[in-house]
Design a protein around this motif. Structure first.
Motif, PDB file in Angstrom:
ATOM      1  N   GLY A  88       0.820  -1.202   0.000  1.00 34.46           N
ATOM      2  CA  GLY A  88       0.000   0.000   0.000  1.00 34.46           C
ATOM      3  C   GLY A  88       0.859   1.258   0.000  1.00 34.46           C
ATOM      4  N   VAL A  89       0.519   2.202  -0.867  1.00 35.27           N
ATOM      5  CA  VAL A  89       1.358   3.390  -0.998  1.00 35.27           C
ATOM      6  C   VAL A  89       1.386   4.194   0.298  1.00 35.27           C
ATOM      7  CG1 VAL A  89      -0.467   4.918  -1.898  1.00 35.27           C
ATOM      8  CG2 VAL A  89       1.930   5.300  -2.551  1.00 35.27           C
ATOM      9  N   ASP A  90       0.344   4.108   1.109  1.00 34.70           N
ATOM     10  CA  ASP A  90       0.374   4.801   2.398  1.00 34.70           C
ATOM     11  C   ASP A  90       1.459   4.219   3.297  1.00 34.70           C
ATOM     12  OD1 ASP A  90      -1.074   2.394   2.528  1.00 34.70           O
ATOM     13  OD2 ASP A  90      -2.497   3.144   4.013  1.00 34.70           O
ATOM     14  N   ARG A  91       1.605   2.901   3.282  1.00 38.11           N
ATOM     15  CA  ARG A  91       2.664   2.265   4.067  1.00 38.11           C
ATOM     16  C   ARG A  91       4.042   2.647   3.531  1.00 38.11           C
ATOM     17  NH1 ARG A  91       1.263  -3.924   3.837  1.00 38.11           N
ATOM     18  NH2 ARG A  91       3.080  -4.087   5.218  1.00 38.11           N
ATOM     19  N   TRP A  92       4.173   2.664   2.222  1.00 39.47           N
ATOM     20  CA  TRP A  92       5.450   3.008   1.591  1.00 39.47           C
ATOM     21  C   TRP A  92       5.844   4.448   1.933  1.00 39.47           C
ATOM     22  CZ3 TRP A  92       9.693   1.055   0.122  1.00 39.47           C
ATOM     23  CH2 TRP A  92      10.489   1.592  -0.899  1.00 39.47           C
ATOM     24  N   LEU A  93       4.899   5.365   1.821  1.00 34.85           N
ATOM     25  CA  LEU A  93       5.194   6.758   2.123  1.00 34.85           C
ATOM     26  C   LEU A  93       5.514   6.954   3.598  1.00 34.85           C
ATOM     27  CD1 LEU A  93       2.427   8.415  -0.069  1.00 34.85           C
ATOM     28  CD2 LEU A  93       4.907   8.495  -0.490  1.00 34.85           C
ATOM     29  N   ALA A  94       4.825   6.213   4.466  1.00 35.31           N
ATOM     30  CA  ALA A  94       5.133   6.288   5.892  1.00 35.31           C
ATOM     31  C   ALA A  94       6.552   5.803   6.176  1.00 35.31           C
ATOM     32  CB  ALA A  94       4.115   5.481   6.696  1.00 35.31           C
ATOM     33  N   LEU A  95       6.966   4.740   5.519  1.00 31.07           N
ATOM     34  CA  LEU A  95       8.337   4.247   5.670  1.00 31.07           C
ATOM     35  C   LEU A  95       9.344   5.285   5.189  1.00 31.07           C
ATOM     36  CD1 LEU A  95       7.864   0.562   4.459  1.00 31.07           C
ATOM     37  CD2 LEU A  95       8.741   1.234   6.711  1.00 31.07           C
ATOM     38  N   LEU A  96       9.078   5.887   4.033  1.00 28.71           N
ATOM     39  CA  LEU A  96       9.995   6.896   3.495  1.00 28.71           C
ATOM     40  C   LEU A  96      10.050   8.120   4.407  1.00 28.71           C
ATOM     41  CD1 LEU A  96       9.102   6.739  -0.313  1.00 28.71           C
ATOM     42  CD2 LEU A  96      11.015   5.640   0.864  1.00 28.71           C
ATOM     43  N   GLY A  97       8.896   8.500   4.953  1.00 34.25           N
ATOM     44  CA  GLY A  97       8.877   9.622   5.873  1.00 34.25           C
ATOM     45  C   GLY A  97       9.638   9.328   7.155  1.00 34.25           C
ATOM     46  N   ALA A  98       9.431   8.134   7.704  1.00 34.80           N
ATOM     47  CA  ALA A  98      10.122   7.758   8.944  1.00 34.80           C
ATOM     48  C   ALA A  98      11.632   7.697   8.733  1.00 34.80           C
ATOM     49  CB  ALA A  98       9.596   6.415   9.436  1.00 34.80           C
ATOM     50  N   ALA A  99      12.050   7.160   7.580  1.00 32.20           N
ATOM     51  CA  ALA A  99      13.482   7.071   7.294  1.00 32.20           C
ATOM     52  C   ALA A  99      14.113   8.450   7.125  1.00 32.20           C
ATOM     53  CB  ALA A  99      13.704   6.238   6.035  1.00 32.20           C
ATOM     54  N   ALA A 100      13.331   9.404   6.604  1.00 36.10           N
ATOM     55  CA  ALA A 100      13.843  10.773   6.467  1.00 36.10           C
ATOM     56  C   ALA A 100      14.020  11.429   7.828  1.00 36.10           C
ATOM     57  CB  ALA A 100      12.900  11.596   5.599  1.00 36.10           C
ATOM     58  N   LEU A 101      13.079  11.179   8.729  1.00 30.88           N
ATOM     59  CA  LEU A 101      13.130  11.791  10.057  1.00 30.88           C
ATOM     60  C   LEU A 101      14.131  11.117  10.987  1.00 30.88           C
ATOM     61  CD1 LEU A 101       9.295  12.311  10.574  1.00 30.88           C
ATOM     62  CD2 LEU A 101      11.008  14.118  10.305  1.00 30.88           C
ATOM     63  N   TYR A 102      14.277   9.794  10.845  1.00 26.24           N
ATOM     64  CA  TYR A 102      15.133   9.015  11.742  1.00 26.24           C
ATOM     65  C   TYR A 102      16.034   8.096  10.926  1.00 26.24           C
ATOM     66  CZ  TYR A 102      11.436  10.702  14.765  1.00 26.24           C
ATOM     67  OH  TYR A 102      10.531  11.509  15.402  1.00 26.24           O
ATOM     68  N   PRO A 103      16.988   8.673  10.205  1.00 24.73           N
ATOM     69  CA  PRO A 103      17.825   7.863   9.302  1.00 24.73           C
ATOM     70  C   PRO A 103      18.726   6.894  10.055  1.00 24.73           C
ATOM     71  CG  PRO A 103      18.658  10.111   9.473  1.00 24.73           C
ATOM     72  CD  PRO A 103      17.345  10.105  10.188  1.00 24.73           C
ATOM     73  N   LYS A 104      18.989   5.774   9.368  1.00 18.65           N
ATOM     74  CA  LYS A 104      19.940   4.771   9.872  1.00 18.65           C
ATOM     75  C   LYS A 104      19.544   4.227  11.234  1.00 18.65           C
ATOM     76  CE  LYS A 104      22.600   5.404   6.278  1.00 18.65           C
ATOM     77  NZ  LYS A 104      22.695   4.369   5.219  1.00 18.65           N
ATOM     78  N   GLN A 105      18.238   4.093  11.469  1.00 18.99           N
ATOM     79  CA  GLN A 105      17.763   3.524  12.720  1.00 18.99           C
ATOM     80  C   GLN A 105      16.814   2.361  12.442  1.00 18.99           C
ATOM     81  OE1 GLN A 105      16.454   6.278  15.798  1.00 18.99           O
ATOM     82  NE2 GLN A 105      17.483   7.978  14.771  1.00 18.99           N
ATOM     83  N   ARG A 106      16.727   1.461  13.425  1.00 15.35           N
ATOM     84  CA  ARG A 106      15.793   0.338  13.326  1.00 15.35           C
ATOM     85  C   ARG A 106      14.427   0.825  13.812  1.00 15.35           C
ATOM     86  NH1 ARG A 106      20.336  -1.550  15.766  1.00 15.35           N
ATOM     87  NH2 ARG A 106      19.306  -1.484  17.802  1.00 15.35           N
ATOM     88  N   LEU A 107      13.444   0.811  12.908  1.00 13.96           N
ATOM     89  CA  LEU A 107      12.164   1.437  13.192  1.00 13.96           C
ATOM     90  C   LEU A 107      11.004   0.457  13.050  1.00 13.96           C
ATOM     91  CD1 LEU A 107      12.642   4.696  11.061  1.00 13.96           C
ATOM     92  CD2 LEU A 107      13.137   4.398  13.507  1.00 13.96           C
ATOM     93  N   LEU A 108       9.988   0.680  13.869  1.00 16.67           N
ATOM     94  CA  LEU A 108       8.676   0.086  13.666  1.00 16.67           C
ATOM     95  C   LEU A 108       7.743   1.238  13.336  1.00 16.67           C
ATOM     96  CD1 LEU A 108       6.594  -2.233  13.766  1.00 16.67           C
ATOM     97  CD2 LEU A 108       6.368  -1.791  16.230  1.00 16.67           C
TER      98      LEU A 108
END
Length: 231
Positions: A88-108
């Motif tokens: 789902g593109v909403d999930r994909w965009l959320a992942l991209l947003g989270a990675a931009a805010l918290y790069p190089k971290q293990r995220l849920l």
């Protein structure tokens, strides 16, 4: 200025974006001057084709519009799906947003709305998979529609309590199911942060009461903004 639109199953949210600033807007309230200042609309939609068409009619016919889709890779983030466009593109965009805010971290990354989606992202930018379950209100509707003598209750998101009526038990059970799933997800893989968004994100954050659980209401917009000037 760019127009960012997140079209979900139950509601559509929009922001104007300029120089790192997101400004919430209602599409029907934008003035002709506002429309003239917008260079492009970027849209992430999980809605039906009919709903997408209805959304397009709200925008000027001459406005450039980019409908975003999930892909195998973007901005150093890799999609775990064998058919990447099926995420789902909403999930994909959320992942991209989270990675931009918290790069190089293990995220849920959790989006708690009509559905609750949970996706894991490792420190190297690899999406390792996710879960989908019915959201709080959706769980109530499903149970009420499948049973003869159960009614929906107005759900309080202040606490989680034992219920003393059937209607309240349905509401409390839905909250318990979502919170239990989130707690299981946190334990399943080693993570540094939980990044929450969606209408019920604040409730989950409150109940978890953990400094590593962060609420980002504009998470999907952060993902959308990464595609500005990126074709």
């Amino acid at each position: 200025m760019h127009l960012l639109i997140d079209q979900g199953n139950s509601r559509t949210k929009a922001c104007l974006y300029k120089e790192g600033v997101f400004t919430d807007v209602v599409l029907s309230e934008l003035t002709p001057t506002d429309w003239q200042s917008i260079k492009q609309a970027l849209i992430g939609s999980v809605a039906s084709a009919e709903q997408r068409q209805q959304l397009r009619t709200l925008l000027p016919a001459t406005m450039p519009v980019r409908w975003l889709r999930s892909s195998a890779q973007a901005f150093g983030i890799s999609n775990s799906y064998q058919q990447p466009e099926k995420l789902g593109v909403d999930r994909w965009l959320a992942l991209l947003g989270a990675a931009a805010l918290y790069p190089k971290q293990r995220l849920l990354v959790i989006d708690a709305g009509t559905a609750v989606t949970m996706d894991w992202l490792d420190a190297d930018g690899q999406h390792t998979g996710g879960w989908i379950l019915a959201g709080l209100q959706t769980q109530q509707r499903i149970l009420v529609s499948a049973t003869a003598q159960v009614e929906a209750a107005t759900m309080s998101l202040q606490s989680l309590l034992p219920a003393t009526s059937t209607t309240a038990a349905v509401a409390e059970g839905a909250k318990a199911a979502v919170l239990g799933a989130v707690q299981q997800a946190i334990q399943l893989q080693r993570i540094e942060r939980v990044v929450l968004t969606g209408g019920d994100g604040a409730f989950i954050q409150q109940q978890l009461n953990n400094n590593a659980v962060l609420l980002e209401p504009k998470l999907i917009f952060y993902g959308l903004a990464r595609f500005i000037d990126n074709n």
